[in-house]
Design an enzyme around this catalytic site. Structure first.
Site, PDB file in Angstrom:
ATOM      1  N   CYS A  98       0.836  -1.215   0.000  1.00 21.54           N
ATOM      2  CA  CYS A  98       0.000   0.000   0.000  1.00 21.54           C
ATOM      3  C   CYS A  98       0.862   1.252   0.000  1.00 21.54           C
ATOM      4  CB  CYS A  98      -0.873   0.085   1.247  1.00 21.54           C
ATOM      5  SG  CYS A  98      -2.115  -1.176   1.404  1.00 21.54           S
ATOM      6  N   CYS A 116      -1.255  -6.802   6.495  1.00 15.23           N
ATOM      7  CA  CYS A 116      -2.136  -5.774   5.915  1.00 15.23           C
ATOM      8  C   CYS A 116      -3.450  -6.433   5.493  1.00 15.23           C
ATOM      9  CB  CYS A 116      -1.450  -5.151   4.707  1.00 15.23           C
ATOM     10  SG  CYS A 116      -2.561  -4.190   3.658  1.00 15.23           S
TER      11      CYS A 116
END
Ligand code: MSP
Length: 531
Positions: free
Chosen positions: A136, A158
């Protein structure tokens, strides 16, 4: 319609794409949706500018390049030339500009922007420790940190990438984003269409209401990025760098006239990157004293097995796997029609093949070929003249007007799927009209010739309207149809037709010579249906 700076400005963007890997159909989906909106506005005469590009800095790209034994810029050059620019041809994208974050215009604009924020007191130095997701490129908020499973049992991962997070501890520069919390909430309140759809707006408001923290905007543990102008031991945080592409590409800091003409933009983004565009980006612009974006629209994900399609999870499908068999028009039509824009959707070969056959080949393609074949047979390949109209002809004419205006309204609110469904009412109605009017029966009697002319003139005007209305979605097929209608010579290029008047009858003069129609949607001879 000729573009001029006096027409309404419409500046639309896609996100800029990471060049760590080649594109899959999720990326192509964002491009196509943005392209349809850009083409619609351009063809309507709006002063349109469509920007796309690539996001090339940061740790993710650096690591991929290193793993492949090349310098990051070399890796980025390779991916841009071999994969990202060719994608635009594969799916027929009409972008006006392509920005790379390694362009000098971008790097210079970012430095100017940062220096301004620093000089105006929006940036300070501090210490930081938090969990970071390289996928990300983000320090993750608690809500997106989950316990790992399988190989990552016992680790924090994540929620989007299912990969372990890294604990980073650095001296950073911070942007005082917390200072903009109230102004952001006021923005969402005053401009309810700023973030769309409504579900995305609600999510953003709830996030900001929880309280905004300051944002770490520099990194020191690697150097693949734009140096912080007042401290070259730091590079700019990749998202801060990337978001600025929207203004550096349109003249921020270099061409004030161009910037004033284009900015602000409408941003089309995937829902995974909504927060960056609807929270961080407007706060950055407010700090710099620039107008915030026009709209931020978050679309859904293409799912595979209920999860976001991604290369890193090995679920990516390359766009040309579809276009090689079905062509770019079918790709564009399918994703825009089958998935409600703003919601998640699943891709299936069966659904694609079925819609190709039923809607494109049998619905639209067949309608065009039947009408043009009858014009050839009964009127020597010219646009027939209409005589007196009946209620049935009138109904088609009225429907064309209605769908044109309704489709435009749907496009204004980003409901691309609804705009297409609306236009398809005209495809279906024209097919029904021909079945009911039976021109082949009328053709048997000389007395009925005027009536035959009216029926085929109505159907041909319907095709003319459909070519214009569907051009933003299926540009190749509609160009073939336009050529067959002889419309180029009679009324000009298809992409110059005023789209918002597509429903107005009588634009193609009787007697216009027509040409043989190239097959719009050829039969698919492969085993694609069973793929
Ligand atoms: N580089 C950032 C964006 C910076 S914009 C200032 C980035 N890049 S990305 O390549 O990972 O993703 C770009 C876009 O592709 C995002 O809008 C993302 O949502 C979209 N998609 C990636 N996978 C997707 C699906 N499976 N489905 C739909 N869209 C997808 O994020």
């Amino acid at each position: 319609m000729p573009e001029s700076s006096e027409n309404k400005s419409f500046f639309i963007t896609t996100p800029i794409f990471y060049v760590n890997d080649a594109p899959h159909i999720g990326h192509a989906y964002t491009e196509v949706a943005t392209d349809v909106l850009a083409r619609w506005h351009r063809q309507s005469g709006d002063d349109t500018w469509f920007l796309t590009g690539t996001d090339e800095h940061g740790q993710k790209i650096l690591r991929t390049a290193t793993a492949n034994g090349v310098a990051p810029k070399e890796w980025a050059d390779r991916l841009v030339e071999s994969a990202w620019r060719p994608l635009l041809n594969t799916i027929n994208i009409s972008n006006d500009d392509f920005i790379r974050t390694t362009d000098a215009r971008h790097e210079e604009g970012v430095a100017k922007f940062l220096q301004k924020l620093y000089d105006d007191g929006h940036v300070y130095a501090g210490e930081f420790e938090a969990l970071y997701c390289v996928g990300c490129e983000e320090f993750k908020p608690k809500s997106e940190i989950v316990d790992g499973t399988g190989a990552f049992e016992g680790e924090k991962v994540c929620a989007i990438h299912s990969k372990p997070l890294e604990l980073l501890q650095e001296k950073n520069y911070f942007f005082k984003m917390s200072a903009f919390q109230d102004r952001l909430l006021a923005l969402y309140e005053e401009r309810p269409d700023f973030v769309q759809p409504a579900s995305a707006r609600n999510e953003v408001i709830a996030f900001v209401q929880q309280g905004l923290e300051d944002l770490s905007i520099s990194r020191t543990s690697f150097d693949w990025g734009i140096p912080i102008p007042w401290d070259s031991s730091h590079v700019t945080y990749v998202w801060f760098d990337a978001l600025l592409n929207y203004v550096t590409a349109t003249g921020y800091g270099s061409n004030d006239e161009q910037f004033a003409r284009r900015w602000p933009a409408t941003h089309i983004v995937g829902k995974d990157i909504l927060r960056f565009h609807a929270v961080i980006w407007p706060a950055m612009l407010m700090a710099a004293g620039l107008p915030v974006p026009e709209h931020v629209f978050a679309h859904g994900w293409l799912l595979v097995g209920g999860e976001k399609m991604s290369k890193s999870k090995l679920t990516g499908i390359a766009p040309n796997e579809i276009t090689d068999t079905f062509g770019s028009d079918a790709f564009r039509y399918y994703f825009m029609r089958a998935i409600s824009f703003g919601q998640d959707g699943s891709f299936s070969w069966e659904d694609l093949a079925a819609r190709y056959q039923a809607e494109l080949a049998n619905g639209f393609g067949n309608l065009a070929s039947r009408v043009l074949a009858m014009n050839a047979k009964y009127f020597g390949s010219v646009q027939p003249a209409a005589a007196e109209e009946t209620a049935a002809d009138q109904a088609i004419r009225e429907l064309a007007l209605k769908v044109t205006s309704a489709a435009d309204t749907h496009i204004e609110r980003f409901a691309i799927h609804e705009a297409i469904a609306e236009i398809w009412q005209l495809v279906d109605a024209l097919n029904g009209y021909i079945t009911e009017q039976e021109p082949w029966v009328l053709a048997k009697s000389e007395e009925q010739k005027p009536r035959l002319g009216t029926v085929l003139a109505t159907a041909t005007e319907g095709l003319r309207a459909l070519a214009e209305l569907l051009h933003p979605v299926v540009p190749e097929a509609t160009a073939k149809l336009w050529a067959a209608l002889g419309a180029d010579e009679a009324i000009g290029a298809l992409d110059e037709q005023p789209l918002r008047d597509a429903g107005t009858w009588g634009r193609l003069p009787a007697g216009t010579p027509q040409q043989p129609l190239a097959v719009l949607f050829p039969r698919i001879e492969t085993d694609a249906e069973s793929k």
